[in-house]
Design an enzyme around this catalytic site. Sequence first.
Site, PDB file in Angstrom:
ATOM      1  N   SER A 186      -9.968   6.346   1.208  1.00  0.00           N
ATOM      2  CA  SER A 186      -8.649   6.394   0.583  1.00  0.00           C
ATOM      3  C   SER A 186      -8.604   5.791  -0.820  1.00  0.00           C
ATOM      4  CB  SER A 186      -7.619   5.699   1.478  1.00  0.00           C
ATOM      5  OG  SER A 186      -8.067   4.418   1.854  1.00  0.00           O
ATOM      6  N   HIS A 214      -6.625  11.281   4.724  1.00  0.00           N
ATOM      7  CA  HIS A 214      -6.612  11.914   3.392  1.00  0.00           C
ATOM      8  C   HIS A 214      -7.334  13.257   3.379  1.00  0.00           C
ATOM      9  CE1 HIS A 214      -4.634   8.918   0.893  1.00  0.00           C
ATOM     10  NE2 HIS A 214      -5.200   8.010   1.661  1.00  0.00           N
ATOM     11  N   LYS A 245       1.137  11.884   4.984  1.00  0.00           N
ATOM     12  CA  LYS A 245       0.606  12.158   3.649  1.00  0.00           C
ATOM     13  C   LYS A 245       0.814  13.633   3.309  1.00  0.00           C
ATOM     14  CE  LYS A 245      -2.051   8.015   3.616  1.00  0.00           C
ATOM     15  NZ  LYS A 245      -3.102   7.278   4.308  1.00  0.00           N
TER      16      LYS A 245
HETATM   17  C1  LIG Z   1      -2.759   5.984   5.028  1.00  0.00           C
HETATM   18  C2  LIG Z   1      -3.910   5.856   5.915  1.00  0.00           C
HETATM   19  C3  LIG Z   1      -3.726   5.576   7.274  1.00  0.00           C
HETATM   20  C4  LIG Z   1      -2.377   5.241   7.841  1.00  0.00           C
HETATM   21  O1  LIG Z   1      -1.543   6.357   7.927  1.00  0.00           O
HETATM   22  P1  LIG Z   1       0.029   6.156   8.035  1.00  0.00           P
HETATM   23  O2  LIG Z   1       0.485   7.412   8.664  1.00  0.00           O
HETATM   24  O3  LIG Z   1       0.540   5.922   6.662  1.00  0.00           O
HETATM   25  O4  LIG Z   1       0.257   4.956   8.913  1.00  0.00           O
HETATM   26  C5  LIG Z   1      -4.837   5.568   8.077  1.00  0.00           C
HETATM   27  N1  LIG Z   1      -6.076   5.794   7.587  1.00  0.00           N
HETATM   28  C6  LIG Z   1      -6.297   6.047   6.289  1.00  0.00           C
HETATM   29  C7  LIG Z   1      -7.676   6.306   5.805  1.00  0.00           C
HETATM   30  C8  LIG Z   1      -5.211   6.078   5.412  1.00  0.00           C
HETATM   31  O5  LIG Z   1      -5.426   6.300   4.123  1.00  0.00           O
END
Ligand SMILES: *Cc1c(COP(=O)(O)O)cnc(C)c1O
Length: 398
Positions: A186, A214, A245
């Site tokens: 990320s 991602h 996301k």
């Molecule tokens: C953002 C993210 C999460 C968490 O996801 P949310 O739905 O925002 O709780 C988990 N793993 C990675 C790699 C992320 O970037």
Amino acid sequence: MAHDGFSFLAQELEQLKGQGVYRLPRVVQGRQGARAVIDGREVINLASNNYLGLATHPRLIEAARRAVEAYGVGSGAVRTIVGTQDLHQILEVTLARFKRTEGALVYQSGFTANAGTVAAILGPGDVVVSDELNHASIIDGCRLSRATIKVYPHGDMAGLREKLEEARREVREGGRILVVTDGVFSMDGDIAPLPEIVGLARAYGALTMVDDAHASGVLGDHGRGSVDHWGLHGQVDIQVGTLSKAVGVLGGYVAGSRTLIEYLLHRARPILFSTSHPPAVTAACIEAIRLMEESDELIQRLWANTRFFQAELRALGFDLGPTQTPITPIMVGDERAAMAFSDQLFEEGVFAQGIAYPTVPRGKARVRTIVTAEHTQQDLEEALEALARTGRRLGLIP
Ligand SMILES: *Cc1c(COP(=O)(O)O)cnc(C)c1O
């Protein structure tokens, strides 16, 4: 100094101020779009993970509106107490079809999906082998599981093999080994070498889990994620995705075998002890996945914008690190300088967050940018001009 018993916390906050990394989140007024009104001014928004622009898509808004009218605003309780809403069931069937797995289970967030899943399937005497740059929610899940934790250097397959050797020696009789990795990292935007990871895991009899937060909506056919990107359908035991996301709403999910899903339904603590999604969220997620299945036009636009933006940034002389995806970190190094870069960009009409320790290692501070499918050529060109001006002023580029 505070007199509420929290002077020890106040001291830490003072330290953050001294390091130049104290900041309260900016306030976003109205829609989370390619341009957004933030702290009272319209800026080009390069900060969100709203890759496909679905957070404000008319079809998702309409689906949410209808669900509110039909179902109200809350789901009532945890699913094992009050029942699973038919909308939850539709979303899970839709996700399983999209991910080409036997089943899927939706959690309240990607965070709870990671933490809740690892903690549910491993216990003391098991071993989890984890990339050093894995997301915090994976790290927390590993800790909660009380399994032995082995961390390998980022993306280092010799390191992974070494840790698997240790794991095989240390795992309890009849215990399990799990290899877990982000599909796309990320903060750097690089893609995990999943075929090698899967091959090594298989050689050591280990299970595999990939966190596609991602990668969903970004990699693979119609955004099916890194398993699809690498042609590894049926070879990764646990796929985690987020609905927060690219999907544009909120939530997380696990996709995998029917046995895995049924087990998690009985043992994953976020499922058992935290209330399920409200109807508007579930309905919007269903509509998002349908839209992604119907057309990959938004994904094509996302990648075209990304290629243009990254090529221009590199031509200006910026260091983008190892990124292979729309995550575009602009490396700065010094924490204070990264925060100053972000602040000055904001003054120039561009919102991109400075990222420092503990989110990234010390001395590797950066400003992270993500362009979305929604940004126009005009948005990108304006943003690039602001980045060039600010980068030159701070001596980041010639
Ligand atoms: C953002 C993210 C999460 C968490 O996801 P949310 O739905 O925002 O709780 C988990 N793993 C990675 C790699 C992320 O970037």
